[in-house]
Motif scaffolding. Structure first.
Motif, PDB file in Angstrom:
ATOM      1  N   LEU A  59      32.056  28.315  42.971  1.00  0.00           N
ATOM      2  CA  LEU A  59      33.380  28.695  43.475  1.00  0.00           C
ATOM      3  C   LEU A  59      33.258  29.659  44.648  1.00  0.00           C
ATOM      4  CD1 LEU A  59      35.323  29.500  40.163  1.00  0.00           C
ATOM      5  CD2 LEU A  59      35.389  27.372  41.491  1.00  0.00           C
ATOM      6  N   SER A  60      34.220  29.613  45.560  1.00  0.00           N
ATOM      7  CA  SER A  60      34.257  30.622  46.616  1.00  0.00           C
ATOM      8  C   SER A  60      34.564  31.966  45.966  1.00  0.00           C
ATOM      9  CB  SER A  60      35.363  30.290  47.621  1.00  0.00           C
ATOM     10  OG  SER A  60      36.627  30.529  47.023  1.00  0.00           O
ATOM     11  N   LEU A  61      34.219  33.049  46.645  1.00  0.00           N
ATOM     12  CA  LEU A  61      34.457  34.375  46.074  1.00  0.00           C
ATOM     13  C   LEU A  61      35.937  34.575  45.767  1.00  0.00           C
ATOM     14  CD1 LEU A  61      33.237  37.084  45.226  1.00  0.00           C
ATOM     15  CD2 LEU A  61      33.672  37.929  47.544  1.00  0.00           C
ATOM     16  N   ARG A  62      36.790  34.139  46.710  1.00  0.00           N
ATOM     17  CA  ARG A  62      38.229  34.355  46.522  1.00  0.00           C
ATOM     18  C   ARG A  62      38.743  33.627  45.268  1.00  0.00           C
ATOM     19  NH1 ARG A  62      43.421  32.901  50.443  1.00  0.00           N
ATOM     20  NH2 ARG A  62      44.884  34.206  49.282  1.00  0.00           N
ATOM     21  N   GLU A  63      38.228  32.406  45.065  1.00  0.00           N
ATOM     22  CA  GLU A  63      38.648  31.629  43.899  1.00  0.00           C
ATOM     23  C   GLU A  63      38.163  32.264  42.597  1.00  0.00           C
ATOM     24  OE1 GLU A  63      38.885  26.879  43.649  1.00  0.00           O
ATOM     25  OE2 GLU A  63      37.304  27.625  44.991  1.00  0.00           O
ATOM     26  N   TYR A  64      36.925  32.758  42.643  1.00  0.00           N
ATOM     27  CA  TYR A  64      36.351  33.385  41.448  1.00  0.00           C
ATOM     28  C   TYR A  64      37.154  34.628  41.058  1.00  0.00           C
ATOM     29  CZ  TYR A  64      32.955  35.700  38.418  1.00  0.00           C
ATOM     30  OH  TYR A  64      32.346  36.340  37.356  1.00  0.00           O
ATOM     31  N   ILE A  65      37.373  35.472  42.040  1.00  0.00           N
ATOM     32  CA  ILE A  65      38.134  36.719  41.871  1.00  0.00           C
ATOM     33  C   ILE A  65      39.548  36.419  41.347  1.00  0.00           C
ATOM     34  CG2 ILE A  65      39.263  38.538  43.228  1.00  0.00           C
ATOM     35  CD1 ILE A  65      36.202  38.784  42.699  1.00  0.00           C
ATOM     36  N   ASN A  66      40.131  35.366  41.884  1.00  0.00           N
ATOM     37  CA  ASN A  66      41.456  34.899  41.475  1.00  0.00           C
ATOM     38  C   ASN A  66      41.512  34.701  39.957  1.00  0.00           C
ATOM     39  OD1 ASN A  66      44.097  33.834  42.033  1.00  0.00           O
ATOM     40  ND2 ASN A  66      43.259  31.771  41.723  1.00  0.00           N
ATOM     41  N   GLY A  67      40.457  34.098  39.422  1.00  0.00           N
ATOM     42  CA  GLY A  67      40.394  33.895  37.979  1.00  0.00           C
ATOM     43  C   GLY A  67      40.206  35.191  37.214  1.00  0.00           C
ATOM     44  N   MET A  68      39.510  36.162  37.850  1.00  0.00           N
ATOM     45  CA  MET A  68      39.251  37.437  37.161  1.00  0.00           C
ATOM     46  C   MET A  68      40.547  38.155  36.787  1.00  0.00           C
ATOM     47  SD  MET A  68      36.259  38.014  36.189  1.00  0.00           S
ATOM     48  CE  MET A  68      36.633  39.678  35.608  1.00  0.00           C
ATOM     49  N   ALA A  69      41.617  37.926  37.542  1.00  0.00           N
ATOM     50  CA  ALA A  69      42.889  38.573  37.215  1.00  0.00           C
ATOM     51  C   ALA A  69      43.330  38.173  35.807  1.00  0.00           C
ATOM     52  CB  ALA A  69      43.958  38.184  38.247  1.00  0.00           C
TER      53      ALA A  69
END
Lengths: 353, 353
Positions: free
Chosen positions: B168-178
């Motif tokens: 996953l791109s970093l932005r997508e990964y981080i998005n899931g972390m929320a």
């Protein structure tokens, strides 16, 4: 008034009565307060006064053009759009008032709008009162394949007013009788005998007879649905007459009505049972004469090859098995995939006009 | 490999592992033999070799164009048509391989084709592995209203391979972390502490960390789904951050991703909880600093009036209540409809850039 509880994945009540006087009380009793009504133009025009009872509590009423031709996604999509316009929300209950097509379309819309609204069935034909309003099956036709798209979504309440049956045309009423006879012949011997003993009163649509036959059918259907909600095995018994019946219905381009085709199908499938020694001549004759008493057809005027083609198509849709429901005594049936196509072909020859 | 059993109306297994080596065995073990695969072009292009594993057992593979724009009935209808062409039948299992959009579309198609086929979720994003692949919700957008049409249809198997997360791109990964942080903050204090203590390893996507966070999230989500499968009350706790979050997501015209919007939503809703004395400053600060550690936004650059407008629209869809999920200590939350719009307005002022 009679009441039957159906215990599927969701538990719900079926009220069987004559007249609408109890409807508002029942809706309130089931905490159904905000409505969105779906019906068709025939039912709406004949029963306008009844609709007045409900419309001031309804956020909208959607009137479908009558008939199988409108049982498609275009109609579903128009319903969705109207529901948005009428501000339907998760507190709204969808009420279907009509026959099988209305119930199937309304059930699908209710089950998919906002991931599922509460749903009330008020079936108006014999076939929908005895069969399609119970068990949660819904659907629409896609690319000319009947009921290809749909799901199984149990209603919250089914309100059956047998008075509706008095306004049906004779052909429509008789059409429903085929399914009623089916329940007796493969599910309940006492009920089959009741139909035989009371056929005159039933034909004349006497109120107590209507209440009784609908009550018995709902009881049988409910029991079968409770045992096999998702239609994986036991529910298949209700397909008696339907394997050959569907073939006939399709081959006639739907000029032969569903119940009429099922009647011929029951005759032919019972004949197979007779030839295999599963039932005796007396039982077979009883079925045929009861079908004939109700002016239901037991012969057809179609190319056998066409019928067989459609039967094969039907089967492919589900699996590669060759399943047939065969009565083995009145009130029982077996499900078999052992019957060869050539045997069905020979049998159908006996039922050509 | 970890395994969690979810006991909803249907009981099913969630397998959490790293790698595909176990997939064929698991499918066979669950008697899933004939497949029809639905994925999107991004997933297909990145993981082509994996698809080779399955395609010789599949009657077809449907590749959706990636993105929310294609989450509509046109795509569903193309899937139905392809399913007919590929002779999908009741013995076929639909396998969704992708993120939330793929899972939602495939789930809807599986639940409605022939009244419901078996269904396998292979989620590939953090948000779908931790959240949307569990619980059976599916749907598509209708008349620009998000997920207006859909139903709740539990899968037969969920196979989670955390290796997907590494692509996953970093932005997508981080998005899931929320969403991951959400589970900790309102459902499980120990898990929130774990996230805090292991944030560096999680940020670096270490395999054991990924396995652990997905496992914990699935456990929490599964428990909530078991208690309230149809999303009538308890499941609402998982909407923490989502009431304000949805408003922000919509007001940004979806330029702010779902998880990013939920992050700001969690910050703002926790601030309300702080002002009401439901949580203390220490807990509030812990949440904010964890969100910031993962580079999740806690401020926005949008018109507050627009956000409030969308929040009101969201609520009307469901009911006329004004529901908000407010943490009352780490690992707990209350659901309230007592918060006035003016209070939300004042709060949002604190979170503008």
């Amino acid at each position: 008034m009679k009441e039957i509880k159906i215990k599927a994945s969701k538990e719900y009540d079926v009220i069987i009565t004559s007249g609408w006087h109890n409807l508002l009380f029942q809706l309130e009793n089931h905490k159904l307060k905000n409505f969105y009504i779906i019906t068709d133009e025939n039912v709406y025009n004949i029963h306008k006064t009844y609709f007045d009872l409900l419309t001031d509590k309804a956020s909208g009423i959607f009137i479908i053009k009558a008939g199988e031709d409108y049982k498609n996604y275009d109609t579903i999509s128009m319903i969705y759009e109207d529901m948005i316009k009428k501000k339907v929300n998760r507190k709204t209950a969808v009420i279907a008032i009509g026959g099988g097509v209305v119930g199937d379309l309304a059930g699908f819309a209710a089950s998919t709008f906002m991931r599922g609204l509460r749903f009330v069935q008020i079936p108006t034909t014999l076939i929908s009162q005895c069969d399609s309003s119970i068990g949660g099956k819904n659907g629409y036709n896609f690319n000319y394949i009947k009921n290809l798209i749909g799901n199984i979504y149990q209603p919250d309440l089914v309100y059956i007013d047998v008075n509706f049956l008095k306004t049906l045309s004779l052909r429509e009423y008789i059409n429903g009788m085929a399914e009623v006879i089916k329940y007796g012949f493969v599910c309940n011997k006492d009920f089959f005998n009741y139909l035989n003993d009371n056929k005159k009163g039933i034909m004349e649509r006497e109120a107590d007879k209507l209440l009784h036959i609908v009550y018995e059918c709902v009881k049988i259907k409910g029991r079968v649905v409770e045992e096999d909600e998702l239609d994986t095995d036991k529910r298949h018994i209700l397909n008696f007459g339907h394997t050959i019946g569907h073939g006939i219905e399709s081959a006639s381009d739907f000029n032969i009505l569903h119940g009429e085709a099922v009647s011929i199908g029951m005759a032919a499938e019972s004949f197979i049972a007779l030839k295999l020694g599963l039932i005796d001549t007396k039982s077979y004759d009883k079925l045929i004469s009861l079908l004939k008493f109700f002016n239901l057809p037991v012969k057809f005027d179609l190319k056998i090859e066409n019928i067989l083609e459609y039967i094969k198509k039907d089967k492919k849709k589900i699996s590669n098995d060759n399943k047939l429901v065969l009565p083995d005594g009145i009130g029982h049936a077996i499900i078999t995939s052992e019957i060869k196509e050539s045997f069905i072909h020979e049998t159908l020859k006996e039922f050509t006009k």
